[in-house]
Design a protein around this motif. Structure first.
Motif, PDB file in Angstrom:
ATOM      1  N   ASN A  97       0.792  -1.233   0.000  1.00 56.14           N
ATOM      2  CA  ASN A  97       0.000   0.000   0.000  1.00 56.14           C
ATOM      3  C   ASN A  97       0.823   1.282   0.000  1.00 56.14           C
ATOM      4  N   GLU A 132     -10.221   4.735  -2.749  1.00 57.40           N
ATOM      5  CA  GLU A 132     -10.251   6.053  -2.108  1.00 57.40           C
ATOM      6  C   GLU A 132     -10.890   7.105  -3.011  1.00 57.40           C
ATOM      7  N   LYS A 190      -6.109   0.378  -3.643  1.00 60.47           N
ATOM      8  CA  LYS A 190      -6.355   1.329  -2.553  1.00 60.47           C
ATOM      9  C   LYS A 190      -6.728   2.705  -3.112  1.00 60.47           C
ATOM     10  N   GLU A 222      -1.716  -3.582  -5.203  1.00 58.97           N
ATOM     11  CA  GLU A 222      -2.570  -3.302  -4.043  1.00 58.97           C
ATOM     12  C   GLU A 222      -2.679  -1.804  -3.788  1.00 58.97           C
ATOM     13  N   TYR A 223      -1.652  -1.052  -4.174  1.00 58.92           N
ATOM     14  CA  TYR A 223      -1.745   0.402  -4.034  1.00 58.92           C
ATOM     15  C   TYR A 223      -2.760   0.969  -5.033  1.00 58.92           C
TER      16      TYR A 223
END
Length: 193
Positions: A48, A157, A153, A149-150
């Motif tokens: 992340n 968001e 994320k 995975e970032y």
């Protein structure tokens, strides 16, 4: 008031970069603050946490301004950005932009998911801002080869409205209607691009 402050700081940082050349050596020295999370050569090995290598100069500068002003929130970034000034921001932007970007995650362990991601990328016109190679430009992020995975994320968001800062309106419009399947496919495809 906060928006006006961000605007003034942004002009000072981005506009000031036209008046003074960035100092890559100073940027490299200041980037030592970033290595613990963003990795050696700014290629993240931490879940992340994004890789910064190869990100466009202006993108890095804007994000640092957003973090410093508090319009973009991060408990990890806040103590760091409190230690940097406008020259540091200019130098960090140039330094990270000068680094070789991360290579795409290999091998692609799910080509079917990548194919769905390619369809979602075309349908959402991601290349219209991020370029055909997804390398980003000016104040638009490089997303090719970013940690999967970032990317998940970040898309979550944007979809939920938690993330603000440059491109927020455009990204919120793109991300809000995405299904969970599309978000997963987009993140996988772009990480392997």
């Amino acid at each position: 008031m906060r928006i006006a402050l961000v605007g003034i700081l942004s002009l000072a940082v981005v506009g000031g970069s036209l008046a003074r050349a960035a100092d890559l050596a100073a940027g490299k020295a200041k980037a030592e603050l970033c290595t613990g999370c963003h990795g050696e050569s700014a290629i993240s090995q931490t879940e992340n946490i994004p890789s910064l290598a190869g990100q466009p100069d202006q993108f890095i500068q804007w994000q640092l301004v957003f973090f410093r002003s508090g319009s973009r929130k991060s408990e990890q970034m806040q103590p760091i950005v409190e230690q940097i000034n406008n020259d540091d921001i200019r130098n960090l932007g140039a330094y990270f932009a000068s680094l070789a970007p991360p290579k795409a995650a290999q091998p692609d362990d799910n080509p079917d998911l990548s194919q769905k991601g390619a369809q979602a990328v075309a349908g959402r016109r991601c290349a219209s801002c991020h370029t055909d190679t997804f390398a980003g430009t000016k104040a638009v992020a490089r997303i090719a080869g970013q940690r999967e995975e970032y990317l998940l994320k970040a898309l979550h968001e944007y979809k939920s409205g938690v993330r603000s800062g440059g491109g927020m309106a455009a990204m919120a419009d793109v991300a809000y209607p995405l299904s969970e399947e599309e978000i997963t496919a987009l993140a996988h495809y772009l990480a392997h691009f």
